[in-house]
Each structure stands twice: as C-alpha cells, then as structure tokens.
Design a protein around this motif. Sequence first.
Motif, PDB file in Angstrom:
ATOM      1  N   PHE A 184       0.827  -1.205   0.000  1.00 53.58           N
ATOM      2  CA  PHE A 184       0.000   0.000   0.000  1.00 53.58           C
ATOM      3  C   PHE A 184       0.863   1.258   0.000  1.00 53.58           C
ATOM      4  N   LEU A 185       1.912   1.263   0.800  1.00 52.76           N
ATOM      5  CA  LEU A 185       2.803   2.427   0.833  1.00 52.76           C
ATOM      6  C   LEU A 185       3.398   2.680  -0.548  1.00 52.76           C
ATOM      7  N   GLU A 186       3.802   1.612  -1.201  1.00 53.61           N
ATOM      8  CA  GLU A 186       4.400   1.756  -2.531  1.00 53.61           C
ATOM      9  C   GLU A 186       3.383   2.304  -3.534  1.00 53.61           C
ATOM     10  N   GLU A 187       2.149   1.818  -3.452  1.00 52.61           N
ATOM     11  CA  GLU A 187       1.111   2.248  -4.392  1.00 52.61           C
ATOM     12  C   GLU A 187       0.676   3.690  -4.168  1.00 52.61           C
ATOM     13  N   THR A 188       0.725   4.148  -2.937  1.00 53.88           N
ATOM     14  CA  THR A 188       0.216   5.485  -2.607  1.00 53.88           C
ATOM     15  C   THR A 188       1.301   6.547  -2.503  1.00 53.88           C
ATOM     16  N   GLY A 189       2.543   6.163  -2.710  1.00 54.61           N
ATOM     17  CA  GLY A 189       3.614   7.156  -2.670  1.00 54.61           C
ATOM     18  C   GLY A 189       4.030   7.550  -1.269  1.00 54.61           C
ATOM     19  N   LEU A 190       3.697   6.714  -0.292  1.00 57.80           N
ATOM     20  CA  LEU A 190       4.134   6.969   1.081  1.00 57.80           C
ATOM     21  C   LEU A 190       5.345   6.107   1.399  1.00 57.80           C
ATOM     22  N   VAL A 191       6.152   6.582   2.322  1.00 61.16           N
ATOM     23  CA  VAL A 191       7.303   5.807   2.786  1.00 61.16           C
ATOM     24  C   VAL A 191       7.393   5.950   4.300  1.00 61.16           C
ATOM     25  N   ASP A 192       8.090   5.023   4.909  1.00 57.02           N
ATOM     26  CA  ASP A 192       8.331   5.154   6.345  1.00 57.02           C
ATOM     27  C   ASP A 192       9.155   6.407   6.598  1.00 57.02           C
ATOM     28  N   CYS A 193       8.819   7.098   7.655  1.00 61.40           N
ATOM     29  CA  CYS A 193       9.521   8.334   8.011  1.00 61.40           C
ATOM     30  C   CYS A 193      11.024   8.073   8.118  1.00 61.40           C
ATOM     31  N   PRO A 194      11.849   8.894   7.485  1.00 62.33           N
ATOM     32  CA  PRO A 194      13.294   8.659   7.526  1.00 62.33           C
ATOM     33  C   PRO A 194      13.917   8.893   8.899  1.00 62.33           C
ATOM     34  N   LEU A 195      13.196   9.570   9.784  1.00 57.52           N
ATOM     35  CA  LEU A 195      13.752   9.809  11.114  1.00 57.52           C
ATOM     36  C   LEU A 195      13.420   8.665  12.065  1.00 57.52           C
ATOM     37  N   CYS A 196      12.160   8.245  12.085  1.00 54.69           N
ATOM     38  CA  CYS A 196      11.746   7.216  13.049  1.00 54.69           C
ATOM     39  C   CYS A 196      11.601   5.839  12.422  1.00 54.69           C
ATOM     40  N   ASP A 197      11.828   5.731  11.115  1.00 50.35           N
ATOM     41  CA  ASP A 197      11.727   4.457  10.399  1.00 50.35           C
ATOM     42  C   ASP A 197      10.346   3.824  10.549  1.00 50.35           C
ATOM     43  N   GLY A 198       9.341   4.684  10.571  1.00 49.79           N
ATOM     44  CA  GLY A 198       7.975   4.175  10.571  1.00 49.79           C
ATOM     45  C   GLY A 198       7.387   3.870  11.929  1.00 49.79           C
ATOM     46  N   SER A 199       8.172   4.024  12.976  1.00 48.71           N
ATOM     47  CA  SER A 199       7.663   3.676  14.311  1.00 48.71           C
ATOM     48  C   SER A 199       6.796   4.771  14.909  1.00 48.71           C
ATOM     49  N   GLY A 200       6.975   6.009  14.427  1.00 45.70           N
ATOM     50  CA  GLY A 200       6.254   7.140  15.011  1.00 45.70           C
ATOM     51  C   GLY A 200       6.916   7.672  16.262  1.00 45.70           C
ATOM     52  N   SER A 201       8.029   7.042  16.653  1.00 47.12           N
ATOM     53  CA  SER A 201       8.717   7.420  17.886  1.00 47.12           C
ATOM     54  C   SER A 201      10.184   7.720  17.598  1.00 47.12           C
ATOM     55  N   HIS A 202      10.699   8.756  18.250  1.00 49.17           N
ATOM     56  CA  HIS A 202      12.103   9.131  18.095  1.00 49.17           C
ATOM     57  C   HIS A 202      12.684   9.398  19.473  1.00 49.17           C
ATOM     58  N   ASN A 203      13.706   8.635  19.823  1.00 55.96           N
ATOM     59  CA  ASN A 203      14.328   8.764  21.149  1.00 55.96           C
ATOM     60  C   ASN A 203      13.289   8.676  22.268  1.00 55.96           C
ATOM     61  N   ASN A 204      12.384   7.719  22.103  1.00 59.07           N
ATOM     62  CA  ASN A 204      11.329   7.457  23.092  1.00 59.07           C
ATOM     63  C   ASN A 204      10.326   8.599  23.232  1.00 59.07           C
ATOM     64  N   TRP A 205      10.248   9.468  22.221  1.00 54.13           N
ATOM     65  CA  TRP A 205       9.245  10.535  22.179  1.00 54.13           C
ATOM     66  C   TRP A 205       8.523  10.448  20.838  1.00 54.13           C
ATOM     67  N   GLU A 206       7.420  11.186  20.707  1.00 54.14           N
ATOM     68  CA  GLU A 206       6.740  11.254  19.418  1.00 54.14           C
ATOM     69  C   GLU A 206       7.691  11.852  18.384  1.00 54.14           C
ATOM     70  N   CYS A 207       7.782  11.212  17.238  1.00 58.49           N
ATOM     71  CA  CYS A 207       8.698  11.685  16.198  1.00 58.49           C
ATOM     72  C   CYS A 207       8.286  13.077  15.718  1.00 58.49           C
ATOM     73  N   PRO A 208       9.202  14.047  15.744  1.00 55.84           N
ATOM     74  CA  PRO A 208       8.856  15.409  15.318  1.00 55.84           C
ATOM     75  C   PRO A 208       8.754  15.564  13.801  1.00 55.84           C
ATOM     76  N   ALA A 209       9.334  14.647  13.046  1.00 51.85           N
ATOM     77  CA  ALA A 209       9.315  14.780  11.587  1.00 51.85           C
ATOM     78  C   ALA A 209       7.980  14.354  10.991  1.00 51.85           C
TER      79      ALA A 209
END
Length: 468
Positions: A252-277
């Motif tokens: 689905f990501l490939e078909e819709t032009g979405l990719v995992d966030c380059p900062l959090c790698d798709g987890s939604g979390s960065h350094n145990n916080w919500e990813c700011p990107a």
Amino acid sequence: MSAKNAEAKAHQEHSSPVNKYKAAALVKMSPQLLEWLTKYAAKSGHSRKLECVKGPDGELLFDAEALKSFSAYLAEPWPAEQGKRPNVPSGIEQEIQEEASFGCVICSRPKGEFAHIDPVHNSKNNHPHNLIYLCPNHHDEFDRQKLISKSDVERTKRQVLDARTAIWRAHAGLLDEILALIKQLQAVNVATQKEHFPALDAVKDELLKHIKAHALAPGLKKTAPEFAKKLEVALGDNAAPVEKVIDERAKFLEETGLVDCPLCDGSGSHNNWECPACRGEGTVAENLVGEIDLEPYRQEECPLCNGSGNHNNWECPVCRGIGTVDAYSVNEIDLSGYKQAECPLCEGSGSHNNWECAFCRGTGSVDEGKLEHFDPSDYEQAKCLLCKGRGTHNNWECPICRGVGKVDAVALTDIDLSPYQQTKCPVCKGSGSHNEWECRFCRGVGTVDVAALEHFEPSEWEDEDSDS
C-alpha cells in the motif's frame, strides 16, 4: 516539509483539543484511565484532577499541554504516611492489570502484584508507566535482580505501551494510524522472535484484533477501499495473518507514494518521544522526504551518561536510556541537577543492610537534585519478621535480612513469610538426625521451609542411605 515546519504543525495540532484516543496516544495512558482521572484525584490528600471539556456531542476533549502537565505531576513523588508506601489508586490498578491481560507479563499467571520498575524507595510515584504486573515469584526475582533484569521489564513494558498507543491512534480513525498499527505489529513480531514473553504474544493478538476491527470499519473502507479489502483477505489467512498484513502495508505504501519516516523508520517514535518529523504518524509522502532536514536530529553522545544509557545504575534521565541525544539539544541540556553527592543512606559505601543500597543502587553517590526526595523515615529499622532479630533462620543466615537481624520498616508490608512456614524434614522425619549425624537437609532443626521441599530429591538421600 522541513523538520521545523513539522514541529510547528505538530504544535498547532496539539494546541487544539484532542479526543480521548488521541489524548491516550499522547501520554500513553488508556482512554478509560484518562476518564477516571477526570473524576477522581489520584494522590491521597490531593484534589487535583485531569482537566477536560465536553464537546457538542458529549465527547471528552483534552488539552495536550494539560495532559503532559498532569502526566508530569503523576511522576512526581506521591504523598504517603510515614513508613508506608503511597497507595496505588483503583483506576491505575485497573490500567496495569488490563495492559498485562490480567496476568503476569512474564509467565501470564493470573494472580499478580503491582511492581515498581523504578523502586518506590527512589521514585515514590505510582505513575502507570512506573508500574508493571508480575506474579509473586517474578516480582521477587525482579526485586532481587535474579533472573529478571530491569532492562527485561523496561523493554517489555515499552513494547506493551507502544502497541497500546498504536491501537489508540488507530481508534482515531485515520489511515496513517492503521498503518502505524501494522508497523507496530511488525515490531512486536520481530521482538517475539528474539525473546518469547507471553505478554508480547498477547499484545500481538490484541494488535491483530484491532487491525481487523479497523479494516472492517466504514471509515477505512471509504478512505482506502482496496486496502481495506486486501487487509480483510490477509486477516482471514489463518496460516500467516501477521506476515500477510505486514506485506499488504508495504504494498500500500508503494502504491500510494508513502514511505516510512526517515527519522523514526515508521515507528512514530524518536528517542522514546513522538517523532517530530512525521508527528508520530510513522509515514510521510515520498516526494517530501528530501525536504525533511535530519541534521538537527543527528545523534550525539549523551553528555550525562557518556553514551552508556545508564546513570547511577538507572536509565539515564537525559537520553532515556538510549545513550544519544539530538545534536540541536546538546547545548540546552542542564546538568547542574546531576552533580554527585554522597548517598545519605549508605554514606557512600554502596551497601545497606548487606544489600545493594536501594537509594543509590550501590554507586555510593546520588544526584544532588535527588537529595530533596530522601526521607530517612523510609529507612527506619525494624526487627526482621522471620528471624526475630537473631539474624539466623534454621541454622542459616536469615534470607530476609541477610543476617543483619533488621530490615527497613517500610519493607515490612512487602515481606511474604509463606515460603518460610515450617514442615517436618523429609529426610530425618523431624528428629534432626540422619545416619547418626546432624541431618544435612534441615541442619539438625528437624523442620524446613515449605519452599525448600521444591528442591528435595529423595533419590539423592537414598544413595546416601545405601552408602552408610
């Protein structure tokens, strides 16, 4: 979209009232607990409750900053009577039991206890993030750092919280949130392949249940009908639903032009916080990836723990155990509160009552900022309940007080004497003598702890009898 723009957008969103599911995802507490906290004061003797307003349809709405402030308030020391632990309120008890599926997170036994990840002597708080449900055996092993380490418990707690957060995000009904839900399923699936804890299996089943519910929901069918249909088919594959669902997300990501966030790698979390990107969503438009400036988030060694992730034998409070921090924040970190002072309990020895000092965790020193939370009354000494102050039990060093004869008064309520109930020695039948010698199993006492019977092997003593 630059990182600064993403942060600004996130701030704009968080400044507007959020529903109970977005609120739950923001502070990682269930909607049920948040509602409970609006009705009842969590801390004894305090009147503060969680603020909220009601929307036109009666739905509870929360302010993001008020949520964060209240979570910080729960993490502060809780009031308690002298020599006693702060009470865990019923709403938080229910929260901890539900997140553990009403069983020990290690072995899934139904009868459990509320264990403090950061010991109550140090934290003095019952924040739900500091509590985990363990059976009495694993609680004891965790407290004594025997077979269950603090990192094991922290990692399991984090996986459970992250999974539940993904579920709450998905309940908000947004497509990107069900994508985050499946991404979390992928993370848990990898974790269960590395270490097999029942709590993670339970979370994986829970994730699948919620993914299925959202795949069948009208909202997703309207927003992404083909994706919803493919998910429904994948979930119906009893052989490998997890792998099929993860695969459909990737397609689905490939078909819709979405990719995992380059900062959090798709987890939604960065350094145990919500990813700011990506604002915690886990995905971004592929054509916008180049606009995301990752330089401010380049990782540098944490100036407090020097990259170890550990500070005074605890998770480092600056980097939250990761060992690194964002480059832009290095110069903003105030280390003054972490200057070291001699531990007031063990006076620098690192030992208290023949155990690792509970206040400094054996380091002999503590942060100066922590001294204000030291209450000598917590460590007033009382006679050991098992050995009655003698320091010995059944002709051995007392296992409760380790031969000291006394224990911290605050610990008295936690001492379980049931394993030490006496029963007739199975070797000497209560005489204290075996083969004309002092019985080695009971050391001449004639009785043993009931818990010792678990280690009794009759065959070992049959051989000894035949030798005599």
